[in-house]
Design an enzyme around this catalytic site. Structure first.
Site, PDB file in Angstrom:
ATOM      1  N   LYS A  16     -24.270  65.366  47.721  1.00 54.99           N
ATOM      2  CA  LYS A  16     -23.165  65.157  46.777  1.00 54.99           C
ATOM      3  C   LYS A  16     -21.831  65.024  47.519  1.00 54.99           C
ATOM      4  CE  LYS A  16     -23.969  69.081  44.617  1.00 54.99           C
ATOM      5  NZ  LYS A  16     -25.118  69.606  45.370  1.00 54.99           N
ATOM      6  N   ARG A  91     -22.266  73.013  36.564  1.00 55.75           N
ATOM      7  CA  ARG A  91     -23.502  73.583  37.088  1.00 55.75           C
ATOM      8  C   ARG A  91     -24.204  74.468  36.074  1.00 55.75           C
ATOM      9  NH1 ARG A  91     -21.889  73.658  42.947  1.00 55.75           N
ATOM     10  NH2 ARG A  91     -23.666  74.561  43.993  1.00 55.75           N
ATOM     11  N   ARG A 130     -27.171  71.467  58.714  1.00 58.20           N
ATOM     12  CA  ARG A 130     -25.839  70.941  58.374  1.00 58.20           C
ATOM     13  C   ARG A 130     -24.759  71.612  59.231  1.00 58.20           C
ATOM     14  NH1 ARG A 130     -23.670  71.067  52.353  1.00 58.20           N
ATOM     15  NH2 ARG A 130     -24.274  73.255  52.520  1.00 58.20           N
ATOM     16  N   ARG A 166     -22.113  76.699  57.554  1.00 52.25           N
ATOM     17  CA  ARG A 166     -21.726  77.475  56.384  1.00 52.25           C
ATOM     18  C   ARG A 166     -22.575  78.739  56.294  1.00 52.25           C
ATOM     19  NH1 ARG A 166     -21.175  73.410  51.305  1.00 52.25           N
ATOM     20  NH2 ARG A 166     -22.351  75.104  50.331  1.00 52.25           N
ATOM     21  N   ARG A 177     -30.208  79.545  46.266  1.00 57.54           N
ATOM     22  CA  ARG A 177     -29.399  78.495  45.632  1.00 57.54           C
ATOM     23  C   ARG A 177     -30.302  77.493  44.902  1.00 57.54           C
ATOM     24  NH1 ARG A 177     -26.489  76.593  50.815  1.00 57.54           N
ATOM     25  NH2 ARG A 177     -25.616  74.933  49.545  1.00 57.54           N
TER      26      ARG A 177
HETATM   27  P1  AP5 Z   1     -24.048  67.432  51.659  1.00 53.42           P
HETATM   28  O1  AP5 Z   1     -23.384  66.146  51.338  1.00 53.42           O
HETATM   29  O2  AP5 Z   1     -23.244  68.507  52.338  1.00 53.42           O
HETATM   30  O3  AP5 Z   1     -24.806  67.998  50.351  1.00 53.42           O
HETATM   31  P2  AP5 Z   1     -24.237  68.651  49.022  1.00 53.42           P
HETATM   32  O4  AP5 Z   1     -25.093  68.147  47.908  1.00 53.42           O
HETATM   33  O5  AP5 Z   1     -22.766  68.441  48.900  1.00 53.42           O
HETATM   34  O6  AP5 Z   1     -24.595  70.169  49.338  1.00 53.42           O
HETATM   35  P3  AP5 Z   1     -23.810  71.527  49.110  1.00 53.42           P
HETATM   36  O7  AP5 Z   1     -24.617  72.559  49.854  1.00 53.42           O
HETATM   37  O8  AP5 Z   1     -22.360  71.416  49.482  1.00 53.42           O
HETATM   38  O9  AP5 Z   1     -23.944  71.713  47.598  1.00 53.42           O
HETATM   39  P4  AP5 Z   1     -23.937  72.986  46.843  1.00 53.42           P
HETATM   40  O10 AP5 Z   1     -23.908  72.391  45.503  1.00 53.42           O
HETATM   41  O11 AP5 Z   1     -24.997  73.980  47.065  1.00 53.42           O
HETATM   42  O12 AP5 Z   1     -22.654  73.765  47.446  1.00 53.42           O
HETATM   43  P5  AP5 Z   1     -21.166  73.910  46.911  1.00 53.42           P
HETATM   44  O13 AP5 Z   1     -20.273  73.851  48.060  1.00 53.42           O
HETATM   45  O14 AP5 Z   1     -20.940  72.996  45.750  1.00 53.42           O
HETATM   46  O15 AP5 Z   1     -25.343  67.101  52.554  1.00 53.42           O
HETATM   47  C1  AP5 Z   1     -26.184  68.153  53.006  1.00 53.42           C
HETATM   48  C2  AP5 Z   1     -26.688  67.820  54.431  1.00 53.42           C
HETATM   49  O16 AP5 Z   1     -27.577  66.693  54.336  1.00 53.42           O
HETATM   50  C3  AP5 Z   1     -25.575  67.406  55.405  1.00 53.42           C
HETATM   51  O17 AP5 Z   1     -25.885  67.933  56.685  1.00 53.42           O
HETATM   52  C4  AP5 Z   1     -25.618  65.869  55.404  1.00 53.42           C
HETATM   53  O18 AP5 Z   1     -25.197  65.330  56.660  1.00 53.42           O
HETATM   54  C5  AP5 Z   1     -27.098  65.608  55.149  1.00 53.42           C
HETATM   55  N1  AP5 Z   1     -27.347  64.391  54.383  1.00 53.42           N
HETATM   56  C6  AP5 Z   1     -26.614  63.890  53.360  1.00 53.42           C
HETATM   57  N2  AP5 Z   1     -27.185  62.767  52.876  1.00 53.42           N
HETATM   58  C7  AP5 Z   1     -28.325  62.578  53.596  1.00 53.42           C
HETATM   59  C8  AP5 Z   1     -29.365  61.598  53.566  1.00 53.42           C
HETATM   60  N3  AP5 Z   1     -29.341  60.590  52.684  1.00 53.42           N
HETATM   61  N4  AP5 Z   1     -30.390  61.734  54.457  1.00 53.42           N
HETATM   62  C9  AP5 Z   1     -30.411  62.754  55.354  1.00 53.42           C
HETATM   63  N5  AP5 Z   1     -29.462  63.702  55.431  1.00 53.42           N
HETATM   64  C10 AP5 Z   1     -28.417  63.620  54.565  1.00 53.42           C
HETATM   65  O19 AP5 Z   1     -21.206  75.380  46.291  1.00 53.42           O
HETATM   66  C11 AP5 Z   1     -21.279  76.524  47.121  1.00 53.42           C
HETATM   67  C12 AP5 Z   1     -21.222  77.781  46.259  1.00 53.42           C
HETATM   68  O20 AP5 Z   1     -19.981  77.802  45.509  1.00 53.42           O
HETATM   69  C13 AP5 Z   1     -22.296  77.915  45.184  1.00 53.42           C
HETATM   70  O21 AP5 Z   1     -23.502  78.456  45.709  1.00 53.42           O
HETATM   71  C14 AP5 Z   1     -21.606  78.839  44.178  1.00 53.42           C
HETATM   72  O22 AP5 Z   1     -21.623  80.181  44.637  1.00 53.42           O
HETATM   73  C15 AP5 Z   1     -20.177  78.340  44.200  1.00 53.42           C
HETATM   74  N6  AP5 Z   1     -19.921  77.285  43.215  1.00 53.42           N
HETATM   75  C16 AP5 Z   1     -19.563  75.997  43.502  1.00 53.42           C
HETATM   76  N7  AP5 Z   1     -19.429  75.301  42.361  1.00 53.42           N
HETATM   77  C17 AP5 Z   1     -19.717  76.143  41.341  1.00 53.42           C
HETATM   78  C18 AP5 Z   1     -19.771  76.010  39.929  1.00 53.42           C
HETATM   79  N8  AP5 Z   1     -19.514  74.833  39.321  1.00 53.42           N
HETATM   80  N9  AP5 Z   1     -20.101  77.093  39.174  1.00 53.42           N
HETATM   81  C19 AP5 Z   1     -20.343  78.272  39.763  1.00 53.42           C
HETATM   82  N10 AP5 Z   1     -20.330  78.469  41.100  1.00 53.42           N
HETATM   83  C20 AP5 Z   1     -20.008  77.425  41.880  1.00 53.42           C
END
Ligand code: AP5
Length: 225
Positions: A16, A91, A130, A166, A177
């Protein structure tokens, strides 16, 4: 260009953030990542950072009320008037409903929800590898998208920031997660499917370039439908 209000949806590690950054650059839209907002508050030691720390460290969701008030405030800023890309929000169903109500109050609605589909085992492999630039926020992957050079520093033009892992990218937390995703977040797919704004694309076995080409094709074809 017409306003675009986009949600990037999918399990943790689906790509994402990787795709949202590209869309933001090409379409000139603000990229709003709730995870990035929370991590920024954590690193600055703000009151909000203190409130969210235990949830992020455990891989659980920050309570809806707190998250919704942060997002409502951000969406009310001037740079969102012509659209935005939400990454990591909504979410839960209450979050999705809050977003719909907030936009309706402004006479708007979502144009597109992009659901990037990736199976759990691939996610564990991806997230364990990552690395993120501590300076510019660029996302890399030691296995699938390594930076040039020795792999320890960012290779984006003008940046050579340290690449860091991270805290929530340890296997046990990744699995927690994923479990939260399947239980609380995945039901939103049906919610948006019923509103005809959802487009699902394969994020597995496809390079980031390929996934981005698929998203551009959807946008070029006139959003969802
Ligand atoms: P990346 O692009 O980083 O993936 P992502 O989907 O953004 O993953 P996140 O881990 O950031 O999502 P998340 O939703 O768990 O975390 P968030 O920060 O929102 O890609 C991942 C890896 O794959 C990278 O190394 C990349 O290079 C690689 N990659 C990408 N595309 C690829 C491909 N096509 N092929 C191969 N490799 C590829 O949330 C963190 C925490 O914040 C949550 O756990 C929660 O505690 C809190 N939080 C955030 N939002 C909310 C909410 N709305 N409500 C409540 N709590 C929340």
């Amino acid at each position: 260009m017409a306003a675009l209000r986009i949600v990037m949806f999918g399990p943790p590690g689906a790509g994402k953030g990787t795709q949202a950054k590209r869309i933001a650059e090409v379409y000139g839209l603000p990229h709003i990542s709730t995870g990035d907002i929370f991590r920024d508050h954590l690193s600055r030691g703000t009151e909000l950072g203190g409130q969210v720390r235990q949830h992020l460290d455990a891989g659980r969701l920050v309570p809806d009320e707190l998250t919704c008030s942060v997002v409502a405030g951000r969406l009310s800023e001037a740079d969102c008037a012509n659209g935005f890309i939400l990454d990591g929000f909504p979410r839960s169903l209450p979050q999705a409903e809050m977003l719909g109500t907030h936009l309706a109050g402004q006479g708007h609605a979502l144009d597109l929800v992009v659901n990037i589909d990736v199976p759990d085992e691939e996610i564990v492999e991806r997230l364990s590898a990552r690395r993120t630039c501590a300076v510019c926020g660029a996302i890399f992957n030691r296995k699938f998208d390594p930076p040039a050079g020795d792999g320890a520093r960012c290779d984006r033009p003008g940046c050579s920031g340290e690449l860091v892992q991270r805290k929530d990218d340890q296997e046990e937390t990744i699995r927690e997660r994923l479990s939260v995703y399947h239980e609380t977040t995945e039901p939103i797919i049906e919610y948006y499917g019923n509103q005809s704004v959802l487009k699902s694309i394969a994020g597995s076995g496809a390079t980031p370039d390929r996934v981005f080409a698929d998203i551009r094709a959807i946008l070029g074809a006139g959003k969802a439908g």
